[in-house]
Design an enzyme around this catalytic site. Structure first.
Site, short mmCIF file in Angstrom:
data_model
loop_
_atom_site.label_atom_id
_atom_site.label_comp_id
_atom_site.label_asym_id
_atom_site.label_seq_id
_atom_site.Cartn_x
_atom_site.Cartn_y
_atom_site.Cartn_z
N ASP A 9 -4.68 -4.57 -2.41
CA ASP A 9 -3.68 -5.27 -1.60
C ASP A 9 -2.55 -5.69 -2.54
O ASP A 9 -2.70 -5.65 -3.76
CB ASP A 9 -4.32 -6.51 -0.96
N SER A 10 -1.46 -6.12 -1.94
CA SER A 10 -0.35 -6.64 -2.73
C SER A 10 -0.75 -7.92 -3.47
O SER A 10 -0.12 -8.29 -4.45
CB SER A 10 0.84 -6.93 -1.82
N CYS A 72 -3.88 -3.67 2.47
CA CYS A 72 -2.54 -4.17 2.78
C CYS A 72 -1.95 -3.37 3.95
O CYS A 72 -1.88 -2.13 3.89
CB CYS A 72 -1.67 -4.01 1.54
N GLU A 151 -0.76 -18.93 2.39
CA GLU A 151 -1.00 -19.14 0.94
C GLU A 151 -1.00 -20.64 0.61
O GLU A 151 -1.64 -21.07 -0.33
CB GLU A 151 0.06 -18.41 0.13
N CYS A 183 -1.44 -7.88 9.48
CA CYS A 183 -1.14 -8.34 8.12
C CYS A 183 -2.40 -9.01 7.58
O CYS A 183 -3.10 -9.71 8.32
CB CYS A 183 0.01 -9.36 8.17
N HIS A 185 -2.93 -11.54 5.91
CA HIS A 185 -3.04 -13.01 5.94
C HIS A 185 -3.30 -13.58 7.34
O HIS A 185 -3.76 -14.71 7.47
CB HIS A 185 -1.74 -13.63 5.43
#
Ligand code: DGL
Length: 264
Positions: A9-10, A72, A151, A183, A185
């Site tokens: 993932d990023s 991702c 985050e 996504c 997140h």
């Protein structure tokens, strides 16, 4: 050599996918790469994201992984064809499994997709959905503020709910009955998204869908017998301490023992 799966993932968000894959494929050792030096991918161009995805995949293939998971959504949306052309092992992204699941759940064939700007711009989800069901209506909405809010750990905050109401209003007005959380997140905002959209709306969690689809693909794969449980490994391209600290919330509170810094 123990059977290995590479996941990347990023940054941190792909740990939601790691968590689900680790639960479903308990005999496999997972090698996770978070490209924390170059996150976010969601605002970058297709060329740049594809180049990053190729570099990470080369690293993982050199570690002898037998399958690759592109956790991702932005990298899946942009780079999957280039990765599949370059490497011979099975490569699974998050878009196709998410699209399949959404079509299995929807009743009115009006599907919402939320993701980063890159994922929305790529049109990967609408294309995958229409390839499977040409008549479905797809409404996409970029939600760029969701990533920093997650985050920050603001999963249930009134500020997050206010922002969610604003982003999700067009999907409600369009009458979608299913929303793809496109996504890494967004599964952490499931509670708020469900409340804002309404309890009858189906939410598709890419992390769960990938784990399900990967288990299917690797079923019957001959595994070397190992006596001990697998020791997963975590690699990042920058700031391992932050990854270790913030990463816990993506793993349902489990702590990350060791995070190694690599240069690609
Ligand atoms: N991992 C990205 C995704 O799922 C979100 C974070 C980023 O923009 O890099 O699209």
């Amino acid at each position: 050599m123990e059977p290995r799966i590479g996941i990347f993932d990023s940054g941190l968000g792909g740990l939601t996918v790691f968590h689900e894959v680790a639960k479903s494929l308990q005999d496999w050792t997972l090698l996770y790469v978070g490209d924390t030096a170059r996150v976010p991918y969601g605002t970058k161009s297709k060329e740049t994201v594809t180049q990053y995805a190729l570099e990470i995949s080369r690293f993982l293939v050199a570690q002898q992984v037998q399958a690759l998971v592109v956790a991702c959504n932005t990298a899946s949306a942009y780079a999957l064809p280039a990765l599949s052309e370059t490497f011979e092992i099975p490569i699974i992204g998050v878009v196709e499994p998410g699209a399949q699941r959404a079509l299995a759940l929807t009743q009115n064939y009006k599907i919402g997709v939320i993701g980063t700007e890159g994922t929305v711009r790529s049109e990967a989800y609408p294309q995958a959905l229409r390839a499977l069901h040409p008549e479905c209506e797809v409404l996409s909405q970029a939600c760029p503020l969701f990533v920093p809010l997650v985050e920050e750990g603001w999963f249930e905050d009134p500020e997050t709910e206010g922002i969610a109401r604003r982003y999700l209003a067009p999907l409600q007005e369009a009458g979608v009955d299913t929303v793809i959380l496109g996504c890494t997140h967004y599964p952490l905002l499931k509670g708020i998204i469900q409340r804002v959209m309404g309890l009858t709306i189906h939410l598709v969690d890419s992390a769960e869908e990938v784990a399900r689809s990967l288990s299917e693909q690797l079923k019957g794969h001959a595994l070397a017998q190992t006596a001990t449980p697998p020791e997963h490994r975590f690699f990042v391209t920058d700031a391992p301490e932050r990854f270790q600290r913030v990463g816990r919330q993506f793993l349902g509170g489990e702590s990350l023992q060791k995070v190694e810094k690599i240069t690609l």
